[in-house]
Design a protein around this motif. Structure first.
Motif, mmCIF file in Angstrom:
data_model
loop_
_atom_site.group_PDB
_atom_site.id
_atom_site.type_symbol
_atom_site.label_atom_id
_atom_site.label_comp_id
_atom_site.label_asym_id
_atom_site.label_seq_id
_atom_site.Cartn_x
_atom_site.Cartn_y
_atom_site.Cartn_z
ATOM 1 N N LEU A 103 0.957 -1.291 0.001
ATOM 2 C CA LEU A 103 -0.073 0.076 -0.094
ATOM 3 C C LEU A 103 0.910 1.252 0.073
ATOM 4 N N THR A 133 1.291 4.497 0.780
ATOM 5 C CA THR A 133 0.691 5.542 1.456
ATOM 6 C C THR A 133 1.567 6.753 1.705
ATOM 7 N N LYS A 168 -4.887 9.091 3.912
ATOM 8 C CA LYS A 168 -3.889 8.405 3.930
ATOM 9 C C LYS A 168 -3.735 7.667 5.459
ATOM 10 N N ASN A 209 -3.771 3.679 6.108
ATOM 11 C CA ASN A 209 -2.806 2.874 7.243
ATOM 12 C C ASN A 209 -3.721 2.096 8.015
ATOM 13 N N GLY A 268 -4.725 -0.887 6.193
ATOM 14 C CA GLY A 268 -3.490 -1.734 5.912
ATOM 15 C C GLY A 268 -3.161 -2.748 7.318
ATOM 16 N N LEU A 297 2.918 -1.065 4.531
ATOM 17 C CA LEU A 297 2.756 0.364 4.241
ATOM 18 C C LEU A 297 3.750 1.043 3.899
ATOM 19 N N HIS A 338 5.935 4.384 2.591
ATOM 20 C CA HIS A 338 6.074 5.649 2.270
ATOM 21 C C HIS A 338 7.151 5.825 1.143
ATOM 22 N N PHE A 398 4.754 0.200 8.874
ATOM 23 C CA PHE A 398 4.811 1.216 8.036
ATOM 24 C C PHE A 398 6.307 1.902 7.949
ATOM 25 N N TRP A 417 2.896 5.790 13.524
ATOM 26 C CA TRP A 417 1.402 6.161 12.869
ATOM 27 C C TRP A 417 0.778 7.462 13.373
#
Ligand code: NAP
Length: 220
Positions: free
Chosen positions: A123, A125, A146, A150, A153, A169, A171, A210, A220
């Motif tokens: 994903l 994000t 977004k 998250n 996800g 997740l 970036h 993430f 997060w």
């Protein structure tokens, strides 16, 4: 050889992802609304008319893909609409939610029959969806959509663990693409090398985290 489906494949990070994966020898399915000459010229399978905000898209992809087994499903398509507190526009907010958050979730659910144990979901994000990192405010629709992605996800990581499917997740960093008006500190090739490395090393044990493309875990 992996089979990898990438949404938003006609430009920016999605196009670069298709280019690098194709060069690595994977079977690439580039899904987009309209193919760009660059995507059409790559020699990958191109699926046009794929609007991730449409509720029909999952069913349409299932119809087109037939018996294809998908190793990696990469939800890259995304939009950023200007939207500070003084110029909030409900239709733009809804559009950002539809593309950035609901599309990836609904398409994932629709394509689950094509994913096997060992398949991975990426994903794409943004750090702008991080509550912990939000030091500047604004960008309501982008940040909120977004953040919602998250959360989707993390739930997907929990729900799909039993099926052997891992979720990352990711970036990309601040990358020079159309979305950023070619501003940023990375070019797409470097960002995409990082994103693909993160997907390569993703396991069920690390599912639902993430990361920045550079491998740093994000708040997060
Ligand atoms: N660049 C950055 O610094 C940065 C940072 C953090 C996160 N991201 C994320 O990275 C992803 C790729 O962004 P990018 O920088 O490569 O931006 P981009 O160059 O603007 O590309 C966005 C892609 O998403 C597609 N897209 C938009 N709406 C769509 C829809 N309804 N259905 C299907 N495809 C749609 C676009 O297709 P069309 O050409 O048809 O519009 C395009 O292929 C996005 O999810 C973005 O949020 C980017």
């Amino acid at each position: 050889m992996k089979t990898i489906l990438v949404t938003g494949a006609n430009t920016g990070l999605g196009l670069e992802m298709c280019r690098q994966l194709h060069a690595l020898g994977d079977r690439v399915i580039g899904a987009c609304r309209t193919a760009s000459p660059e995507l059409a010229g790559l020699g990958v399978q191109v699926e046009t008319g794929i609007d991730v905000a449409s509720e029909e898209t999952g069913r349409e992809l299932i119809k087109r893909l037939g018996t294809t087994r998908v190793s990696w499903l990469v939800h890259n398509a995304g939009i950023y609409r200007q939207g500070g507190l003084d110029d909030l526009d409900a239709s733009k907010l809804r559009e950002e939610f539809a593309v950035n958050a609901l599309g990836p979730l609904l398409i994932t659910r629709a394509l689950l029959p094509l994913l096997d144990s060992g398949s991975k979901i990426g994903l794409i994000t943004s750090l702008m969806g991080s509550l912990g990192d939000n030091g500047s405010g604004g960008s309501y629709g982008y940040r909120m959509s977004k953040a919602a992605l998250n959360m989707a996800g993390v739930s997907l990581a929990r729900d799909l663990k039993g099926r052997g499917i891992a979720v990352a997740l990711l970036h990309p960093g601040f990358v020079r693409t159309r979305m950023t008006g070619q501003q940023g500190y990375l070019d797409p090739p470097e960002s995409v090398r990082g994103l693909l490395a993160r997907l390569d090393e993703l396991t069920l044990a690390t599912s639902g985290h993430f990361w920045h493309a550079n491998g740093k875990e994000l708040p997060w």
